[in-house]
Design an enzyme around this catalytic site. Sequence first.
Site, PDB file in Angstrom:
ATOM      1  CG  ASP A  38      23.364  43.903 -32.784  1.00  0.00           C
ATOM      2  OD1 ASP A  38      22.866  44.398 -31.764  1.00  0.00           O
ATOM      3  OD2 ASP A  38      23.686  42.691 -32.859  1.00  0.00           O
ATOM      4  CG  ASP A  59      32.508  40.454 -34.082  1.00  0.00           C
ATOM      5  OD1 ASP A  59      32.310  40.597 -32.844  1.00  0.00           O
ATOM      6  OD2 ASP A  59      32.918  39.394 -34.590  1.00  0.00           O
ATOM      7  CE1 TYR A 151      26.296  40.907 -19.122  1.00  0.00           C
ATOM      8  CE2 TYR A 151      25.876  41.062 -16.778  1.00  0.00           C
ATOM      9  CZ  TYR A 151      25.608  41.469 -18.055  1.00  0.00           C
ATOM     10  OH  TYR A 151      24.660  42.437 -18.289  1.00  0.00           O
ATOM     11  CE  LYS A 155      27.431  44.312 -19.072  1.00  0.00           C
ATOM     12  NZ  LYS A 155      27.166  45.290 -20.134  1.00  0.00           N
ATOM     13  CB  THR A 186      15.511  42.174 -23.122  1.00  0.00           C
ATOM     14  OG1 THR A 186      16.158  41.095 -22.436  1.00  0.00           O
ATOM     15  CG2 THR A 186      16.041  43.490 -22.612  1.00  0.00           C
TER      16      THR A 186
HETATM   17  N1  LIG Z   1      18.400  42.583 -19.793  1.00  0.00           N
HETATM   18  C1  LIG Z   1      18.893  42.718 -18.576  1.00  0.00           C
HETATM   19  O1  LIG Z   1      18.308  42.251 -17.595  1.00  0.00           O
HETATM   20  C2  LIG Z   1      20.183  43.456 -18.348  1.00  0.00           C
HETATM   21  C3  LIG Z   1      20.580  43.711 -17.041  1.00  0.00           C
HETATM   22  C4  LIG Z   1      21.767  44.408 -16.819  1.00  0.00           C
HETATM   23  C5  LIG Z   1      22.515  44.844 -17.892  1.00  0.00           C
HETATM   24  N2  LIG Z   1      22.108  44.573 -19.167  1.00  0.00           N
HETATM   25  C6  LIG Z   1      22.947  45.066 -20.247  1.00  0.00           C
HETATM   26  O2  LIG Z   1      22.151  45.758 -21.185  1.00  0.00           O
HETATM   27  C7  LIG Z   1      22.768  45.675 -22.478  1.00  0.00           C
HETATM   28  C8  LIG Z   1      21.753  45.182 -23.481  1.00  0.00           C
HETATM   29  O3  LIG Z   1      21.362  43.871 -23.128  1.00  0.00           O
HETATM   30  P1  LIG Z   1      19.979  43.222 -23.581  1.00  0.00           P
HETATM   31  O4  LIG Z   1      19.346  42.709 -22.386  1.00  0.00           O
HETATM   32  O5  LIG Z   1      19.269  44.155 -24.483  1.00  0.00           O
HETATM   33  O6  LIG Z   1      20.543  41.948 -24.382  1.00  0.00           O
HETATM   34  P2  LIG Z   1      20.384  41.512 -25.895  1.00  0.00           P
HETATM   35  O7  LIG Z   1      21.050  40.187 -26.010  1.00  0.00           O
HETATM   36  O8  LIG Z   1      18.962  41.636 -26.317  1.00  0.00           O
HETATM   37  O9  LIG Z   1      21.243  42.614 -26.678  1.00  0.00           O
HETATM   38  C9  LIG Z   1      22.628  42.552 -26.792  1.00  0.00           C
HETATM   39  C10 LIG Z   1      22.978  42.890 -28.230  1.00  0.00           C
HETATM   40  O10 LIG Z   1      24.405  42.903 -28.343  1.00  0.00           O
HETATM   41  C11 LIG Z   1      24.734  42.284 -29.580  1.00  0.00           C
HETATM   42  N3  LIG Z   1      26.081  41.734 -29.527  1.00  0.00           N
HETATM   43  C12 LIG Z   1      26.509  40.677 -28.796  1.00  0.00           C
HETATM   44  N4  LIG Z   1      27.808  40.427 -29.064  1.00  0.00           N
HETATM   45  C13 LIG Z   1      28.188  41.355 -29.967  1.00  0.00           C
HETATM   46  C14 LIG Z   1      29.410  41.609 -30.637  1.00  0.00           C
HETATM   47  N5  LIG Z   1      30.495  40.840 -30.478  1.00  0.00           N
HETATM   48  N6  LIG Z   1      29.464  42.638 -31.499  1.00  0.00           N
HETATM   49  C15 LIG Z   1      28.354  43.404 -31.725  1.00  0.00           C
HETATM   50  N7  LIG Z   1      27.179  43.205 -31.141  1.00  0.00           N
HETATM   51  C16 LIG Z   1      27.091  42.183 -30.270  1.00  0.00           C
HETATM   52  C17 LIG Z   1      23.679  41.195 -29.764  1.00  0.00           C
HETATM   53  O11 LIG Z   1      23.587  40.772 -31.119  1.00  0.00           O
HETATM   54  C18 LIG Z   1      22.435  41.857 -29.221  1.00  0.00           C
HETATM   55  O12 LIG Z   1      21.711  42.494 -30.262  1.00  0.00           O
HETATM   56  C19 LIG Z   1      23.974  44.751 -22.311  1.00  0.00           C
HETATM   57  O13 LIG Z   1      25.128  45.555 -22.119  1.00  0.00           O
HETATM   58  C20 LIG Z   1      23.640  43.982 -21.054  1.00  0.00           C
HETATM   59  O14 LIG Z   1      24.798  43.517 -20.418  1.00  0.00           O
HETATM   60  C21 LIG Z   1      20.961  43.886 -19.429  1.00  0.00           C
END
Ligand SMILES: NC(=O)c1ccc[n+]([C@@H]2O[C@H](COP(=O)([O-])OP(=O)(O)OC[C@H]3O[C@@H](n4cnc5c(N)ncnc54)[C@H](O)[C@@H]3O)[C@@H](O)[C@H]2O)c1
Length: 262
Positions: A38, A59, A151, A155, A186
């Site tokens: 991360d 990153d 976004y 996706k 989350t």
């Molecule tokens: N939470 C929701 O409702 C939801 C819905 C649909 C899809 N998603 C997808 O689920 C996945 C996880 O999302 P989440 O809700 O846990 O969000 P989150 O923000 O808690 O987790 C995302 C993580 O990605 C890391 N990150 C961001 N940019 C980065 C980079 N450049 N390099 C490395 N790491 C990086 C962040 O530090 C974070 O820990 C994502 O792909 C998100 O698009 C989430």
Amino acid sequence: MTASSKARVAVVTGGAGGIGAACVARLREDGWKVAVLDKNMDLGREVAAKYGAVAAEIDLAQPDSIADSARWVERELGPCSGLAAVAAHLENPHRPENQDAAEWAAILNVNLTGTFRTLVEFGKPMLAAGGGSIVTVGSITAFNSSPLQAYGPTKAAIVNMSRNFAGAWGRQNVRVNCVCPGPTRTPAVEASYARGERNPETMIRQTALGRLVKPEQVAAAIAFLLSDDAGAITGIELPVDAGTLIGQLWGMYGGLPQPPSD
Ligand SMILES: NC(=O)c1ccc[n+]([C@@H]2O[C@H](COP(=O)([O-])OP(=O)(O)OC[C@H]3O[C@@H](n4cnc5c(N)ncnc54)[C@H](O)[C@@H]3O)[C@@H](O)[C@H]2O)c1
């Protein structure tokens, strides 16, 4: 524990986040050795310590960082045969004409290009080893209109990209599937509710099941697709959305059935 996944090595990008951390917990429970990768190393180390995983910085915006991380995981834990590509740059709702150009570029760079490079760098050793399993994380925004202007398209691209990799790598026994979460509770999304950027009630009304998704429910789907139990499955998109996608047309008929009011 899934016997087939015992002691194998899995990587979770975005492992410090809500869904990522739930994946780390679940994959450890299933017996995988896990690397948490991360950008947020404070949280990444915390998650790794909590679940007995290892952590390193990645990153997705930096190609060298992705390649370096793949080599680090191999040195630290051995050859990786499972990848959960969870990391993403999230976005708040807005109109297309208000799109910030720098944010557009950052989201495409991380979610689209970064995910592509992650699959290539972690997939190459799987190809060389004769097998592996990859799960990407899309979103229900991939399938329909939403106010997430940058976004959503990234996706949709991840869904398409995952199918491309599945077709290209199937004969080398590397499976690639995509889990598409709906609104998931989350910590980041909860904070967004608290700031008034999203409203959990309007989201719940759009779900057939009348509830939002839990991070561990997304993690369970990812863990299944990574495991040998899913050995005949590649190139699919699996919505984990409490029935949000199937509820969409109900809006034209007054909406999904709601609980009776007292
Ligand atoms: N939470 C929701 O409702 C939801 C819905 C649909 C899809 N998603 C997808 O689920 C996945 C996880 O999302 P989440 O809700 O846990 O969000 P989150 O923000 O808690 O987790 C995302 C993580 O990605 C890391 N990150 C961001 N940019 C980065 C980079 N450049 N390099 C490395 N790491 C990086 C962040 O530090 C974070 O820990 C994502 O792909 C998100 O698009 C989430």
